[in-house]
Design an enzyme around this catalytic site. Structure first.
Site, PDB file in Angstrom:
ATOM      1  N   ARG A   1     -16.138   2.119  -0.857  1.00  0.00           N
ATOM      2  CA  ARG A   1     -16.789   2.048   0.265  1.00  0.00           C
ATOM      3  C   ARG A   1     -16.344   2.667   1.215  1.00  0.00           C
ATOM      4  O   ARG A   1     -15.130   2.433   1.776  1.00  0.00           O
ATOM      5  CB  ARG A   1     -17.275   0.559   0.571  1.00  0.00           C
ATOM      6  CG  ARG A   1     -18.016  -0.088  -0.413  1.00  0.00           C
ATOM      7  CD  ARG A   1     -18.646  -1.479  -0.085  1.00  0.00           C
ATOM      8  NE  ARG A   1     -17.281  -2.087   0.582  1.00  0.00           N
ATOM      9  CZ  ARG A   1     -17.431  -3.393   1.343  1.00  0.00           C
ATOM     10  NH1 ARG A   1     -18.462  -3.559   1.734  1.00  0.00           N
ATOM     11  NH2 ARG A   1     -16.113  -4.028   1.607  1.00  0.00           N
TER      12      ARG A   1
ATOM     13  N   ASP B   1      -6.709  -5.937   0.555  1.00  0.00           N
ATOM     14  CA  ASP B   1      -7.971  -6.986   0.732  1.00  0.00           C
ATOM     15  C   ASP B   1      -7.814  -8.228   1.090  1.00  0.00           C
ATOM     16  O   ASP B   1      -8.514  -8.748   1.669  1.00  0.00           O
ATOM     17  CB  ASP B   1      -8.635  -6.672  -0.616  1.00  0.00           C
ATOM     18  CG  ASP B   1      -8.107  -7.068  -1.836  1.00  0.00           C
ATOM     19  OD1 ASP B   1      -7.137  -7.201  -1.835  1.00  0.00           O
ATOM     20  OD2 ASP B   1      -8.883  -6.917  -2.935  1.00  0.00           O
TER      21      ASP B   1
ATOM     22  N   SER C   1      -6.365  -1.740  -2.144  1.00  0.00           N
ATOM     23  CA  SER C   1      -6.018  -3.196  -2.922  1.00  0.00           C
ATOM     24  C   SER C   1      -5.374  -3.044  -4.317  1.00  0.00           C
ATOM     25  O   SER C   1      -5.743  -3.286  -5.182  1.00  0.00           O
ATOM     26  CB  SER C   1      -7.462  -3.975  -3.025  1.00  0.00           C
ATOM     27  OG  SER C   1      -7.920  -4.182  -1.646  1.00  0.00           O
TER      28      SER C   1
HETATM   29  C1  BGC Z   1      -3.949  -5.965  -6.794  1.00  0.00           C
HETATM   30  C2  BGC Z   1      -3.953  -6.465  -5.490  1.00  0.00           C
HETATM   31  C3  BGC Z   1      -5.445  -6.890  -5.067  1.00  0.00           C
HETATM   32  C4  BGC Z   1      -5.954  -7.615  -6.190  1.00  0.00           C
HETATM   33  C5  BGC Z   1      -7.541  -7.809  -5.675  1.00  0.00           C
HETATM   34  C6  BGC Z   1      -4.973  -6.773  -7.731  1.00  0.00           C
HETATM   35  O1  BGC Z   1      -5.089  -6.086  -9.034  1.00  0.00           O
HETATM   36  O2  BGC Z   1      -2.758  -5.519  -7.252  1.00  0.00           O
HETATM   37  O3  BGC Z   1      -3.263  -5.782  -4.555  1.00  0.00           O
HETATM   38  O4  BGC Z   1      -5.314  -7.777  -3.963  1.00  0.00           O
HETATM   39  O5  BGC Z   1      -5.988  -6.800  -7.327  1.00  0.00           O
HETATM   40  O6  BGC Z   1      -8.313  -7.183  -5.414  1.00  0.00           O
END
Ligand code: BGC
Length: 460
Positions: free
Chosen positions: A95, A209, A155
């Site tokens: 997004r 995130d 994320s």
């Molecule tokens: C990532 C994290 C992220 C989580 C939730 C995981 O696969 O390694 O960095 O916070 O997913 O989105």
């Protein structure tokens, strides 16, 4: 699907894992999915040990749970103001967002589907795609030349060495652009934007995130100390004392932490099933993110499919006849799990639709009950594992009351996960601790603007 899609509706009460009418052989076969509190406590001890290793300078490099500092040192106090842009990469959708804080909070966004050949391939292609989406939306809104601060919610495991610098550790959740590993993703984004030359922005922060989720919840509930994502992936961050956070050197300041890939050293082997091993072996990142693969939305549907396919082939369900879709990877979407569990007792509306979609029109009422039971066993295991993870952090923090800000499709859409978590956390935290689970409204979007806003305040 007719099931209620939001927490506004009342979820069916007390039906998760109800064995009434379920075949005894299915109940027996699903027993391994029921984690006892002793097993959860074993898991908690091991997770705590991993977190401690992740926090310490001398053990961080080899630690499985990295506990990277977020470099966010303040939480919002509600006085944040201004116009911001945000990018959100790493959930079910990519997004671009425009956010105004202060007065009437305004939020607009556009969703972009990332094509498979962009998700997996060269880094240039991915970052060009992101920059193009950003430029187009900023131009459409008439803010492309305003040099607005931008929060980049990225994320994936990122070793942050500053608020605006993050070195990619590895990709997860079906992304794989190997030439970017080890690189600063902010630099990659800046270069892709500069190449185009049609949008002026100032990248104020890169964040996970979970960090955005913590901040967005803290804006509304000031006692929020933990941010949790339970969506496509899963992860948490929390506010840690400076004295514990050896990777964050500035004196006298608190800092957030991200924890991630628990289990990658075998710590979860005592509870991993054949289904978990199959999901892992067929993923883009085998041997990695094993904890996430037992819990999150990217994998839950597939876990249910694998168990159901096995039971069908063993003659326990669907008259022993598996359809093509039931035998095909990825065909059992995680949203089906939520939808099936939204059916109130005695109502088979959603489960019937799912069976029809999967070409299992021979399904009987007993098959419906069995399938619903399988879904509930995997969801309950996910909710209990995530609760044990939270309880580990909560007990370590030593706060007597706190809120946990939570976001993610699985948490929002599943009818039982919140209730299951509330119950299990109560059982696993130290006596006298009060924990509230609060929905964090769009942490990955609004939270990014908040990190940018807090950073701007600290700049002045
Ligand atoms: C990532 C994290 C992220 C989580 C939730 C995981 O696969 O390694 O960095 O916070 O997913 O989105």
């Amino acid at each position: 699907m007719s099931g209620c899609k939001s927490k506004i509706c009342n979820p069916p009460i007390g039906v998760s894992g109800d064995p009434t009418g379920v075949s005894p052989e299915i109940i027996e076969a699903c027993k391994e999915l029921n984690m006892t509190n002793d097993q959860l406590k074993q898991y908690m001890d091991s997770l705590l040990d991993n977190i401690q290793k992740g926090l310490k300078k001398e053990t961080n490099a080899t630690a499985i749970v990295k506990c990277f500092p977020t470099f966010v040192q303040d939480i919002p106090d509600g006085t944040e103001k201004g116009q911001f842009l945000a990018l959100d990469l790493g959930g079910s959708n990519f997004r671009v967002l425009y956010i105004e804080l202060g007065g009437q909070d305004v939020q607009k966004f556009q969703i972009f589907v990332i094509p498979d050949n962009v998700r997996v391939g060269s880094g240039d292609k991915l970052f060009d795609f992101i920059a193009e989406a950003l430029a187009n939306y900023a131009n459409e809104l008439g803010v492309a030349d305003k040099n607005l601060p931008l929060g980049f919610t990225f994320s994936f495991p990122l070793k942050q060495v500053g608020l605006e610098v993050g070195l990619l550790e590895r990709w997860t959740k079906g992304f794989d652009c190997p030439d970017t590993v080890g690189k600063d993703v902010v630099e990659l984004l800046k270069n892709a934007i500069a190449k185009r030359g049609d949008v002026q922005i100032k990248i104020a922060a890169v964040l996970n995130d979970t960090t955005g989720t913590l901040l967005a919840a803290a804006y509304k509930y000031p006692d929020t100390k933990i941010g949790l994502i339970l969506g496509t992936g899963t992860n948490a961050c929390y506010i840690e004392k400076q004295s514990e956070a050896e990777l964050f050197d500035e004196p006298d300041r608190g800092s957030g932490k991200n924890g991630g890939a628990f289990g990658d050293d075998g710590a979860l082997d005592f509870v991993r099933t054949d289904y978990d091993k199959d999901v892992d072996a067929n993923s883009l990142n085998p041997g990695k993110q094993l904890h996430e693969k037992m819990i999150s939305g990217m994998y839950l549907g597939e876990l249910v499919r694998l168990a159901t396919e096995r039971f069908t082939k063993e003659g326990k369900m669907f008259g022993g006849q598996a359809s093509n879709d039931l035998s095909t990877r990825g065909k059992f979407e995680t949203r089906y799990v939520s939808e099936i569990e939204w059916d109130p007792p005695g109502d088979f509306t959603n489960v019937k639709k799912v069976c029809e979609k999967l070409g299992l029109s021979q399904a009987t009422e007993e098959d419906y009950l069995n399938l619903k039971y399988i879904c509930s066993c995997f969801s309950r295991r996910a909710a209990h594992l995530v609760s044990a993870g939270l309880a580990t952090i909560i007990n370590k923090m030593g706060e007597k009351t706190l809120s946990v800000g939570i976001d993610g499709t699985l948490y929002r859409l599943h009818p039982q996960v919140k209730r299951l978590m509330e119950g299990k956390i109560k059982e696993l935290v130290d006596p006298g601790i009060q924990v509230k689970l609060v929905l964090s409204e769009d942490g990955s979007g609004k939270g990014a603007a908040m990190v940018a806003a807090v950073a701007a305040k600290n700049d002045t």
